[in-house]
Design a protein around this motif. Structure first.
Motif, PDB file in Angstrom:
ATOM      1  N   SER A 129      28.528   2.216  17.233  1.00  0.00           N
ATOM      2  CA  SER A 129      27.320   2.677  16.532  1.00  0.00           C
ATOM      3  C   SER A 129      27.161   4.200  16.593  1.00  0.00           C
ATOM      4  CB  SER A 129      26.082   2.007  17.144  1.00  0.00           C
ATOM      5  OG  SER A 129      25.890   2.433  18.480  1.00  0.00           O
ATOM      6  N   MET A 130      28.105   4.894  17.257  1.00  0.00           N
ATOM      7  CA  MET A 130      27.996   6.344  17.438  1.00  0.00           C
ATOM      8  C   MET A 130      28.995   7.097  16.563  1.00  0.00           C
ATOM      9  SD  MET A 130      27.700   6.629  21.598  1.00  0.00           S
ATOM     10  CE  MET A 130      26.202   6.170  22.462  1.00  0.00           C
ATOM     11  N   ASN A 131      28.690   8.402  16.372  1.00  0.00           N
ATOM     12  CA  ASN A 131      29.685   9.248  15.709  1.00  0.00           C
ATOM     13  C   ASN A 131      30.715   9.697  16.749  1.00  0.00           C
ATOM     14  OD1 ASN A 131      28.714  11.590  17.116  1.00  0.00           O
ATOM     15  ND2 ASN A 131      27.062  11.789  15.594  1.00  0.00           N
ATOM     16  N   ARG A 132      31.723  10.423  16.309  1.00  0.00           N
ATOM     17  CA  ARG A 132      32.839  10.751  17.195  1.00  0.00           C
ATOM     18  C   ARG A 132      32.412  11.638  18.373  1.00  0.00           C
ATOM     19  NH1 ARG A 132      38.001  10.177  17.681  1.00  0.00           N
ATOM     20  NH2 ARG A 132      39.347  11.816  18.559  1.00  0.00           N
ATOM     21  N   VAL A 133      31.542  12.618  18.118  1.00  0.00           N
ATOM     22  CA  VAL A 133      31.090  13.502  19.197  1.00  0.00           C
ATOM     23  C   VAL A 133      30.351  12.701  20.267  1.00  0.00           C
ATOM     24  CG1 VAL A 133      29.599  15.458  19.776  1.00  0.00           C
ATOM     25  CG2 VAL A 133      30.959  15.503  17.670  1.00  0.00           C
ATOM     26  N   GLN A 134      29.462  11.810  19.830  1.00  0.00           N
ATOM     27  CA  GLN A 134      28.715  10.977  20.772  1.00  0.00           C
ATOM     28  C   GLN A 134      29.642  10.053  21.554  1.00  0.00           C
ATOM     29  OE1 GLN A 134      26.059   9.292  17.839  1.00  0.00           O
ATOM     30  NE2 GLN A 134      24.308  10.468  18.642  1.00  0.00           N
ATOM     31  N   GLN A 135      30.674   9.537  20.864  1.00  0.00           N
ATOM     32  CA  GLN A 135      31.630   8.655  21.538  1.00  0.00           C
ATOM     33  C   GLN A 135      32.346   9.390  22.664  1.00  0.00           C
ATOM     34  OE1 GLN A 135      34.180   7.236  18.413  1.00  0.00           O
ATOM     35  NE2 GLN A 135      32.766   5.609  17.785  1.00  0.00           N
ATOM     36  N   VAL A 136      32.795  10.625  22.381  1.00  0.00           N
ATOM     37  CA  VAL A 136      33.503  11.406  23.400  1.00  0.00           C
ATOM     38  C   VAL A 136      32.583  11.686  24.586  1.00  0.00           C
ATOM     39  CG1 VAL A 136      34.590  13.640  23.893  1.00  0.00           C
ATOM     40  CG2 VAL A 136      35.097  12.439  21.747  1.00  0.00           C
ATOM     41  N   GLU A 137      31.328  12.032  24.305  1.00  0.00           N
ATOM     42  CA  GLU A 137      30.385  12.332  25.381  1.00  0.00           C
ATOM     43  C   GLU A 137      30.137  11.098  26.249  1.00  0.00           C
ATOM     44  OE1 GLU A 137      26.945  13.777  23.414  1.00  0.00           O
ATOM     45  OE2 GLU A 137      27.706  15.838  23.189  1.00  0.00           O
ATOM     46  N   LEU A 138      29.984   9.927  25.598  1.00  0.00           N
ATOM     47  CA  LEU A 138      29.727   8.703  26.354  1.00  0.00           C
ATOM     48  C   LEU A 138      30.926   8.333  27.224  1.00  0.00           C
ATOM     49  CD1 LEU A 138      27.962   6.274  27.043  1.00  0.00           C
ATOM     50  CD2 LEU A 138      28.901   5.099  25.045  1.00  0.00           C
ATOM     51  N   ILE A 139      32.127   8.471  26.672  1.00  0.00           N
ATOM     52  CA  ILE A 139      33.330   8.148  27.435  1.00  0.00           C
ATOM     53  C   ILE A 139      33.471   9.082  28.636  1.00  0.00           C
ATOM     54  CG2 ILE A 139      35.865   8.143  27.351  1.00  0.00           C
ATOM     55  CD1 ILE A 139      35.617   7.164  24.446  1.00  0.00           C
ATOM     56  N   CYS A 140      33.162  10.351  28.445  1.00  0.00           N
ATOM     57  CA  CYS A 140      33.211  11.311  29.561  1.00  0.00           C
ATOM     58  C   CYS A 140      32.200  10.936  30.645  1.00  0.00           C
ATOM     59  CB  CYS A 140      32.939  12.725  29.054  1.00  0.00           C
ATOM     60  SG  CYS A 140      34.280  13.410  28.053  1.00  0.00           S
ATOM     61  N   GLU A 141      30.988  10.575  30.217  1.00  0.00           N
ATOM     62  CA  GLU A 141      29.959  10.165  31.175  1.00  0.00           C
ATOM     63  C   GLU A 141      30.411   8.921  31.943  1.00  0.00           C
ATOM     64  OE1 GLU A 141      27.121  11.377  32.163  1.00  0.00           O
ATOM     65  OE2 GLU A 141      27.008  13.103  30.828  1.00  0.00           O
TER      66      GLU A 141
END
Length: 419
Positions: free
Chosen positions: A357-369
């Motif tokens: 449900s996220m865009n690519r930037v949000q996906q990268v941030e979530l994976i990092c978190e």
């Protein structure tokens, strides 16, 4: 979570610091295993029921999870049952009795039995559901002893078993015979229902799982003596019933009844209507001597498929209102298997749903978190494993508080540099 479980497994029981009474010690792996088992049981019982929509629109549901609300329909009033969805939406803060599952029941929530409550999910309902059947379970009472479960006054550990005919629950010690091991039988018919369905005694001699022992007269005092029947006693019973001379013939009959069934718990055959086989199985069994023991009976899986379905027997089932006995989809096992299967099919990874449900930037941030959390939690738990200390609830709470604090500090620094 695997890393956390592995780290927690290294902790030694009772090695934590501090004085005072020792706290119960369990490993994180044990907690996860117990939680998974509880989830599995919940999926089995609730998986076949809809937790969002009231089941009333479906009519009398073949089998569903049911509850009784003591707040709305207390003892002394009319009994009523509510579906799973209504137990959440309309009775979430009320005192409920969990009834496990019942057959052919239509949700009562909000009908005339509820004086001051309207169903939030489906307000328009008939005043009563005349086809519903009720018993003392709807008041939180079970068994012939009419006691609650769990019973605060009963100190005797005992298993509760549901009768497949009346669907009441019974203490194992109140069935007239000590039940076989739970894995040895799949269904039970109580004493009263065996008297009602008298024809089952003819089948019991061929199909029923024999009870382990007899219950002696001290049972009411909570003392149960397990006395196995000797071979001589069994021969004496055969002589008394006049069946010893027919042993060879009955063994052949038993082999015929115990042939493997093609049905299974998860894939139900169509409801039987009429047998195409010549003759009546029941009359053939009734022509031979058999015992009526005045106890509950215990039955293996697939025994229902061996009941006669000739025209006369189907008429008898209808008159006794036990037509469901020929339907293997009626079994609780079939319901649980369906619920488990449906839930496994519908279960999705919430992390993947969130990522999609996220865009690519949000996906990268979530994976990092996520990776940061996984790394820090693993390092944190490894210290406990290395020191041989126990991970307690406050330790986990402390970790997440610190983690959130570090996260806020990182966010604040980023805002400072960007300003």
């Amino acid at each position: 979570m695997e890393a956390a479980a592995a780290a927690a497994e290294g902790a030694e029981p009772g090695s934590g610091c501090g004085g005072g009474a020792e706290e119960p010690v369990v490993s994180l792996a044990e907690v996860l295993a117990e939680n998974e088992e509880l989830e599995k049981e919940a999926r089995a019982v609730l998986g076949g029921s809809d937790h969002e929509r009231c089941s009333y629109s479906q009519g009398a549901v073949k089998r569903q999870a049911l509850y009784a609300c003591s707040t709305c329909t207390p003892p002394g009033g009319e009994p009523a049952g509510i579906c799973l969805a209504c137990s959440y939406e309309c009775h979430g803060t009320h005192r409920l009795f969990e009834l496990y599952t019942k057959r052919n029941f239509r949700c009562d929530c909000g009908n005339s039995k509820f004086k001051n409550l309207q169903c939030k999910l489906l307000p328009e309902k008939c005043k009563v559901n005349s086809g519903n059947k009720y018993n003392d379970n709807f008041y939180g009472l079970y068994c012939t002893c009419k006691r609650p479960y769990p019973d605060p006054e009963d100190e005797i550990p005992d298993e509760m078993i549901q009768c497949i005919v009346c669907e009441d629950w019974f203490h194992g010690r109140h069935l007239g015979a000590v039940p076989p091991e739970s894995g040895d039988f799949h269904e039970m018919v109580c004493q009263a229902c065996m008297n009602h369905c008298h024809f089952l005694w003819a089948y019991a001699s061929q199909l029923a799982v024999p009870p382990l022992t007899k219950v002696n007269s001290l049972e009411d005092e909570g003392i149960v003596l397990k006395v196995e029947e000797s071979e001589e006693q069994k021969k004496e019973i055969k002589k008394e019933s006049g069946v010893e001379h027919q042993e060879t013939k009955e063994e052949k009959q038993t082999e015929q009844f115990n042939e493997p069934s093609t049905s299974s718990g998860s894939a139900c055959p169509e409801v039987v209507t009429k047998s195409e086989e010549p003759g009546c199985k029941l009359k053939e069994l009734q022509s031979k001597p058999f015992l009526k023991k005045g106890t509950a009976t215990f039955w293996p899986s697939n025994w229902r498929s061996k009941l006669c379905t000739c025209e006369d027997c189907l008429k008898m089932y209808s008159e006794l209102e036990v037509q469901f006995l020929t339907d293997e989809c009626d079994t609780v096992l079939a319901y649980e298997n369906k619920g488990t299967s449906d839930q496994e099919t519908e279960r999705r990874d919430p992390l993947m749903d969130t990522l999609n449900s996220m865009n690519r930037v949000q996906q990268v941030e979530l994976i990092c978190e996520y990776n940061d959390l996984k790394t820090e939690l693993t390092d944190y738990l490894r210290r406990f494993a290395d020191e041989g200390t126990v991970v307690k609830r406050e330790d986990i709470q402390h970790f997440f508080e610190e983690f959130q604090s570090r996260k806020r500090r990182r966010t604040n620094r980023m805002q400072y540099y960007c300003s």
